[in-house]
Design a protein around this motif. Sequence first.
Motif, PDB file in Angstrom:
ATOM      1  N   ILE A  26       7.244   6.232   1.048  1.00  0.00           N
ATOM      2  CA  ILE A  26       6.277   7.075   1.752  1.00  0.00           C
ATOM      3  C   ILE A  26       5.143   6.192   2.272  1.00  0.00           C
ATOM      4  O   ILE A  26       4.501   5.478   1.514  1.00  0.00           O
ATOM      5  N   LYS A  27       4.902   6.295   3.573  1.00  0.00           N
ATOM      6  CA  LYS A  27       3.845   5.513   4.216  1.00  0.00           C
ATOM      7  C   LYS A  27       2.822   6.470   4.810  1.00  0.00           C
ATOM      8  O   LYS A  27       3.164   7.365   5.571  1.00  0.00           O
ATOM      9  N   ASP A  28       1.571   6.289   4.421  1.00  0.00           N
ATOM     10  CA  ASP A  28       0.469   7.052   5.013  1.00  0.00           C
ATOM     11  C   ASP A  28       0.139   6.384   6.339  1.00  0.00           C
ATOM     12  O   ASP A  28      -0.468   5.317   6.365  1.00  0.00           O
ATOM     13  N   THR A  29       0.558   6.983   7.438  1.00  0.00           N
ATOM     14  CA  THR A  29       0.366   6.356   8.753  1.00  0.00           C
ATOM     15  C   THR A  29      -1.016   6.615   9.331  1.00  0.00           C
ATOM     16  O   THR A  29      -1.392   5.984  10.311  1.00  0.00           O
ATOM     17  N   ASN A  30      -1.802   7.487   8.743  1.00  0.00           N
ATOM     18  CA  ASN A  30      -3.157   7.745   9.239  1.00  0.00           C
ATOM     19  C   ASN A  30      -3.987   6.473   9.303  1.00  0.00           C
ATOM     20  O   ASN A  30      -4.714   6.241  10.268  1.00  0.00           O
ATOM     21  N   LYS A  31      -3.893   5.631   8.274  1.00  0.00           N
ATOM     22  CA  LYS A  31      -4.732   4.427   8.246  1.00  0.00           C
ATOM     23  C   LYS A  31      -4.385   3.478   9.381  1.00  0.00           C
ATOM     24  O   LYS A  31      -5.234   2.772   9.886  1.00  0.00           O
ATOM     25  N   TYR A  32      -3.129   3.494   9.842  1.00  0.00           N
ATOM     26  CA  TYR A  32      -2.747   2.628  10.951  1.00  0.00           C
ATOM     27  C   TYR A  32      -3.296   3.169  12.273  1.00  0.00           C
ATOM     28  O   TYR A  32      -3.722   2.420  13.137  1.00  0.00           O
ATOM     29  N   PHE A  33      -3.300   4.510  12.412  1.00  0.00           N
ATOM     30  CA  PHE A  33      -3.880   5.123  13.610  1.00  0.00           C
ATOM     31  C   PHE A  33      -5.398   4.906  13.638  1.00  0.00           C
ATOM     32  O   PHE A  33      -5.979   4.675  14.681  1.00  0.00           O
ATOM     33  N   GLU A  34      -6.037   4.972  12.466  1.00  0.00           N
ATOM     34  CA  GLU A  34      -7.485   4.774  12.386  1.00  0.00           C
ATOM     35  C   GLU A  34      -7.851   3.343  12.776  1.00  0.00           C
ATOM     36  O   GLU A  34      -8.841   3.112  13.447  1.00  0.00           O
ATOM     37  N   LYS A  35      -7.044   2.370  12.370  1.00  0.00           N
ATOM     38  CA  LYS A  35      -7.294   0.964  12.722  1.00  0.00           C
ATOM     39  C   LYS A  35      -7.188   0.761  14.229  1.00  0.00           C
ATOM     40  O   LYS A  35      -7.959   0.035  14.823  1.00  0.00           O
ATOM     41  N   GLU A  36      -6.189   1.403  14.860  1.00  0.00           N
ATOM     42  CA  GLU A  36      -6.001   1.273  16.303  1.00  0.00           C
ATOM     43  C   GLU A  36      -7.163   1.901  17.069  1.00  0.00           C
ATOM     44  O   GLU A  36      -7.573   1.394  18.111  1.00  0.00           O
ATOM     45  N   ALA A  37      -7.705   2.996  16.554  1.00  0.00           N
ATOM     46  CA  ALA A  37      -8.797   3.700  17.224  1.00  0.00           C
ATOM     47  C   ALA A  37     -10.113   2.941  17.109  1.00  0.00           C
ATOM     48  O   ALA A  37     -11.006   3.105  17.945  1.00  0.00           O
ATOM     49  N   ALA A  38     -10.259   2.137  16.083  1.00  0.00           N
ATOM     50  CA  ALA A  38     -11.525   1.417  15.841  1.00  0.00           C
ATOM     51  C   ALA A  38     -11.740   0.276  16.796  1.00  0.00           C
ATOM     52  O   ALA A  38     -10.985  -0.168  17.522  1.00  0.00           O
ATOM     53  N   GLU A  91       0.811  -1.211   0.000  1.00  0.00           N
ATOM     54  CA  GLU A  91       0.000   0.000   0.000  1.00  0.00           C
ATOM     55  C   GLU A  91       0.847   1.264   0.000  1.00  0.00           C
ATOM     56  O   GLU A  91       0.384   2.322  -0.400  1.00  0.00           O
ATOM     57  N   ASP A  92       2.063   1.172   0.457  1.00  0.00           N
ATOM     58  CA  ASP A  92       2.933   2.334   0.561  1.00  0.00           C
ATOM     59  C   ASP A  92       3.420   2.764  -0.821  1.00  0.00           C
ATOM     60  O   ASP A  92       3.381   1.993  -1.768  1.00  0.00           O
ATOM     61  N   ILE A  93       3.876   3.985  -0.892  1.00  0.00           N
ATOM     62  CA  ILE A  93       4.365   4.525  -2.162  1.00  0.00           C
ATOM     63  C   ILE A  93       5.878   4.412  -2.203  1.00  0.00           C
ATOM     64  O   ILE A  93       6.573   4.843  -1.278  1.00  0.00           O
ATOM     65  N   ILE A  94       6.375   3.828  -3.259  1.00  0.00           N
ATOM     66  CA  ILE A  94       7.803   3.753  -3.514  1.00  0.00           C
ATOM     67  C   ILE A  94       8.018   4.390  -4.878  1.00  0.00           C
ATOM     68  O   ILE A  94       7.385   4.009  -5.857  1.00  0.00           O
ATOM     69  N   CYS A  95       8.889   5.389  -4.906  1.00  0.00           N
ATOM     70  CA  CYS A  95       9.078   6.098  -6.176  1.00  0.00           C
ATOM     71  C   CYS A  95      10.506   6.603  -6.305  1.00  0.00           C
ATOM     72  O   CYS A  95      11.246   6.692  -5.333  1.00  0.00           O
ATOM     73  N   ILE A  96      10.846   6.915  -7.532  1.00  0.00           N
ATOM     74  CA  ILE A  96      12.091   7.603  -7.833  1.00  0.00           C
ATOM     75  C   ILE A  96      11.687   8.910  -8.499  1.00  0.00           C
ATOM     76  O   ILE A  96      10.852   8.920  -9.405  1.00  0.00           O
ATOM     77  N   ASP A 155       8.887  11.267  10.436  1.00  0.00           N
ATOM     78  CA  ASP A 155       7.429  11.305  10.453  1.00  0.00           C
ATOM     79  C   ASP A 155       7.067  12.742  10.124  1.00  0.00           C
ATOM     80  O   ASP A 155       7.660  13.675  10.682  1.00  0.00           O
ATOM     81  N   ILE A 156       6.133  12.920   9.222  1.00  0.00           N
ATOM     82  CA  ILE A 156       5.741  14.267   8.816  1.00  0.00           C
ATOM     83  C   ILE A 156       4.235  14.427   8.903  1.00  0.00           C
ATOM     84  O   ILE A 156       3.500  13.437   8.911  1.00  0.00           O
ATOM     85  N   GLU A 157       3.799  15.657   8.981  1.00  0.00           N
ATOM     86  CA  GLU A 157       2.383  15.978   8.913  1.00  0.00           C
ATOM     87  C   GLU A 157       2.212  16.995   7.796  1.00  0.00           C
ATOM     88  O   GLU A 157       2.908  18.007   7.770  1.00  0.00           O
TER      89      GLU A 157
END
Length: 125
Positions: free
Chosen positions: A113-125, A30-35, A84-86
């Motif tokens: 690049i990893k969107d960490t929001n989805k991991y926080f959302e899973k923990e909150a659910a 799911e993460d983005i890997i790019c050049i 970690d960035i916002e």
Amino acid sequence: MFFKKRNDKKMLESSSINPIIMSGFLNKIEDIICIVKYDGNFVTVNKDDIKFHSLQELLNEKQNKELYSKIITTVKEEGCYQSDIEIEKEDRIVKMYIAAYDIKSQSQIFCYIKDTNKYFEKEAA
């Protein structure tokens, strides 16, 4: 020496990851890997359906100009940037992890690049 047997070292040096397996792996995560080029435009990205054409668009540079500038400058000066960035996107804060490495020989940057929001959302659910 890290290798106990000389044959182990030769085997490791001659082995490589099968391009088909690597391609399958990169397309499934799911993460983005790019050049990207130094100007931020994508050279290659692991997502066919990505709607962005550059790192600037992905990081919403217009609202996050200082952060984008810091990432590019740090990569060019120090060889890498990891944090970690916002970022602000569509009136909300998106938390991400970015690791960017300079490919000096090609004037390009490798980014993970990893969107960490989805991991926080899973923990909150």
